[in-house]
Scaffold this motif. Structure first.
Motif, mmCIF file in Angstrom:
data_model
loop_
_atom_site.group_PDB
_atom_site.id
_atom_site.type_symbol
_atom_site.label_atom_id
_atom_site.label_comp_id
_atom_site.label_asym_id
_atom_site.label_seq_id
_atom_site.Cartn_x
_atom_site.Cartn_y
_atom_site.Cartn_z
ATOM 1 N N MET A 151 0.835 -1.169 0.000
ATOM 2 C CA MET A 151 0.000 0.000 0.000
ATOM 3 C C MET A 151 0.881 1.233 0.000
ATOM 4 S SD MET A 151 -3.040 -1.054 2.553
ATOM 5 C CE MET A 151 -3.446 -2.767 2.627
ATOM 6 N N LYS A 152 0.794 1.933 -1.070
ATOM 7 C CA LYS A 152 1.662 3.083 -1.293
ATOM 8 C C LYS A 152 1.505 4.149 -0.194
ATOM 9 C CE LYS A 152 2.937 6.258 -4.920
ATOM 10 N NZ LYS A 152 2.699 6.712 -6.268
ATOM 11 N N TYR A 153 0.270 4.400 0.247
ATOM 12 C CA TYR A 153 0.072 5.449 1.249
ATOM 13 C C TYR A 153 0.854 5.163 2.526
ATOM 14 C CZ TYR A 153 -3.290 2.801 4.091
ATOM 15 O OH TYR A 153 -3.888 1.884 4.916
ATOM 16 N N LYS A 154 1.020 3.877 2.885
ATOM 17 C CA LYS A 154 1.774 3.527 4.091
ATOM 18 C C LYS A 154 3.264 3.789 3.902
ATOM 19 C CE LYS A 154 -1.409 0.296 6.141
ATOM 20 N NZ LYS A 154 -1.437 0.231 7.572
ATOM 21 N N THR A 155 3.754 3.618 2.684
ATOM 22 C CA THR A 155 5.146 3.930 2.384
ATOM 23 C C THR A 155 5.378 5.436 2.450
ATOM 24 O OG1 THR A 155 5.309 2.003 0.948
ATOM 25 C CG2 THR A 155 6.970 3.706 0.648
ATOM 26 N N GLU A 156 4.435 6.198 1.916
ATOM 27 C CA GLU A 156 4.586 7.653 1.812
ATOM 28 C C GLU A 156 4.270 8.393 3.125
ATOM 29 O OE1 GLU A 156 5.842 9.164 -0.910
ATOM 30 O OE2 GLU A 156 6.007 7.230 -1.917
ATOM 31 N N ASN B 223 1.753 3.408 10.175
ATOM 32 C CA ASN B 223 0.692 3.564 11.173
ATOM 33 C C ASN B 223 -0.403 4.531 10.747
ATOM 34 O OD1 ASN B 223 1.866 1.765 12.981
ATOM 35 N ND2 ASN B 223 3.179 3.359 13.830
ATOM 36 N N PHE B 224 -0.330 5.077 9.512
ATOM 37 C CA PHE B 224 -1.375 6.012 9.080
ATOM 38 C C PHE B 224 -2.704 5.267 9.020
ATOM 39 C CE2 PHE B 224 -4.101 8.600 6.599
ATOM 40 C CZ PHE B 224 -3.713 9.896 6.864
ATOM 41 N N ASP B 225 -3.699 5.801 9.714
ATOM 42 C CA ASP B 225 -5.023 5.187 9.782
ATOM 43 C C ASP B 225 -5.988 5.917 8.858
ATOM 44 O OD1 ASP B 225 -7.354 3.843 10.531
ATOM 45 O OD2 ASP B 225 -7.576 5.006 12.380
ATOM 46 N N ASP C 31 2.598 15.553 -0.958
ATOM 47 C CA ASP C 31 1.230 16.023 -0.744
ATOM 48 C C ASP C 31 0.962 16.133 0.748
ATOM 49 O OD1 ASP C 31 0.665 16.133 -3.479
ATOM 50 O OD2 ASP C 31 -0.128 14.089 -3.529
ATOM 51 N N VAL C 32 -0.117 16.807 1.107
ATOM 52 C CA VAL C 32 -0.421 17.001 2.527
ATOM 53 C C VAL C 32 -1.015 15.751 3.174
ATOM 54 C CG1 VAL C 32 -0.702 19.499 2.327
ATOM 55 C CG2 VAL C 32 -2.691 18.016 2.079
ATOM 56 N N SER C 33 -1.537 14.828 2.361
ATOM 57 C CA SER C 33 -2.145 13.624 2.919
ATOM 58 C C SER C 33 -2.247 12.548 1.838
ATOM 59 C CB SER C 33 -3.536 13.943 3.477
ATOM 60 O OG SER C 33 -4.416 14.342 2.450
ATOM 61 N N PRO C 34 -2.525 11.309 2.239
ATOM 62 C CA PRO C 34 -2.721 10.248 1.253
ATOM 63 C C PRO C 34 -3.876 10.595 0.299
ATOM 64 C CG PRO C 34 -2.451 9.298 3.427
ATOM 65 C CD PRO C 34 -2.589 10.779 3.606
ATOM 66 N N SER C 35 -3.777 10.086 -0.918
ATOM 67 C CA SER C 35 -4.829 10.352 -1.899
ATOM 68 C C SER C 35 -5.049 9.134 -2.784
ATOM 69 C CB SER C 35 -4.472 11.574 -2.749
ATOM 70 O OG SER C 35 -3.260 11.361 -3.450
ATOM 71 N N PHE C 36 -6.280 9.031 -3.242
ATOM 72 C CA PHE C 36 -6.717 7.909 -4.060
ATOM 73 C C PHE C 36 -7.601 8.462 -5.168
ATOM 74 C CE2 PHE C 36 -6.134 6.861 0.310
ATOM 75 C CZ PHE C 36 -5.396 5.689 0.297
ATOM 76 N N TYR C 37 -7.448 7.959 -6.379
ATOM 77 C CA TYR C 37 -8.327 8.437 -7.438
ATOM 78 C C TYR C 37 -9.311 7.345 -7.841
ATOM 79 C CZ TYR C 37 -5.850 6.070 -11.297
ATOM 80 O OH TYR C 37 -5.314 5.140 -12.133
ATOM 81 N N PHE C 38 -10.422 7.789 -8.422
ATOM 82 C CA PHE C 38 -11.441 6.891 -8.942
ATOM 83 C C PHE C 38 -12.161 7.606 -10.076
ATOM 84 C CE2 PHE C 38 -13.400 9.340 -5.595
ATOM 85 C CZ PHE C 38 -14.691 9.604 -6.022
ATOM 86 N N THR C 39 -12.958 6.861 -10.822
ATOM 87 C CA THR C 39 -13.678 7.450 -11.953
ATOM 88 C C THR C 39 -15.170 7.183 -11.828
ATOM 89 O OG1 THR C 39 -13.406 5.475 -13.314
ATOM 90 C CG2 THR C 39 -11.723 7.180 -13.525
ATOM 91 N N ILE C 40 -15.935 8.087 -12.382
ATOM 92 C CA ILE C 40 -17.362 7.894 -12.631
ATOM 93 C C ILE C 40 -17.523 8.170 -14.119
ATOM 94 C CG2 ILE C 40 -19.720 8.664 -12.197
ATOM 95 C CD1 ILE C 40 -18.822 9.539 -9.406
ATOM 96 N N GLY C 41 -17.776 7.118 -14.879
ATOM 97 C CA GLY C 41 -17.783 7.261 -16.327
ATOM 98 C C GLY C 41 -16.398 7.675 -16.784
ATOM 99 N N SER C 42 -16.321 8.783 -17.495
ATOM 100 C CA SER C 42 -15.025 9.281 -17.968
ATOM 101 C C SER C 42 -14.456 10.383 -17.075
ATOM 102 C CB SER C 42 -15.164 9.800 -19.402
ATOM 103 O OG SER C 42 -16.076 10.895 -19.431
ATOM 104 N N LEU C 43 -15.118 10.670 -15.960
ATOM 105 C CA LEU C 43 -14.690 11.745 -15.060
ATOM 106 C C LEU C 43 -13.813 11.189 -13.946
ATOM 107 C CD1 LEU C 43 -18.084 13.638 -14.767
ATOM 108 C CD2 LEU C 43 -16.179 14.114 -16.324
ATOM 109 N N TYR C 44 -12.810 11.969 -13.565
ATOM 110 C CA TYR C 44 -11.854 11.575 -12.530
ATOM 111 C C TYR C 44 -12.077 12.398 -11.263
ATOM 112 C CZ TYR C 44 -9.149 8.811 -15.813
ATOM 113 O OH TYR C 44 -8.749 7.854 -16.699
#
Length: 113
Positions: free
Chosen positions: A1-6, A10-12, A31-44
């Protein structure tokens, strides 16, 4: 899990990441905090997950924030950035985040029909 490396092992996140298989970890230590992307249709979109303790945060945003994003890459090599996109969700509560994602699944299923 990349967020744990970055952000430390112990990041919860306040939720179980495996419950949201459509979230792609894009966390980066600059970045200031972990981030994750996702899509709805063609929108990010980007989900930012900040520290549960507001005193550890660099800004005054809620712990969970979802922002419109753009993909400057392609489907094979995505380069997803918020680029000042509108905030579409903000909350301190993981249950409210879960409710948002339940609605997201409904919307996604309708877009793919």
């Amino acid at each position: 899990m990349k967020y744990k490396t970055e952000f430390g092992s112990n990041f919860d996140l306040g939720f179980n990441l495996t419950d949201y298989p459509y979230l792609k970890d894009k966390s980066w230590h600059n970045d200031v905090s972990p981030s994750f992307y996702f899509t709805i249709g063609s929108l990010y979109y980007i989900l930012w997950v900040d520290y549960s303790d507001p005193a550890k945060r660099e800004d005054t945003n809620d712990r969970y924030l979802i922002q419109e994003a753009i993909n400057e890459g392609d489907d094979v090599n995505p380069e997803v950035y918020s680029s000042g996109g509108d905030i579409i969700f903000a909350s301190e509560n993981a249950e409210e985040l879960s409710q948002f994602f339940k609605a997201f699944i409904t919307i996604t299923n309708k877009c793919n029909s």
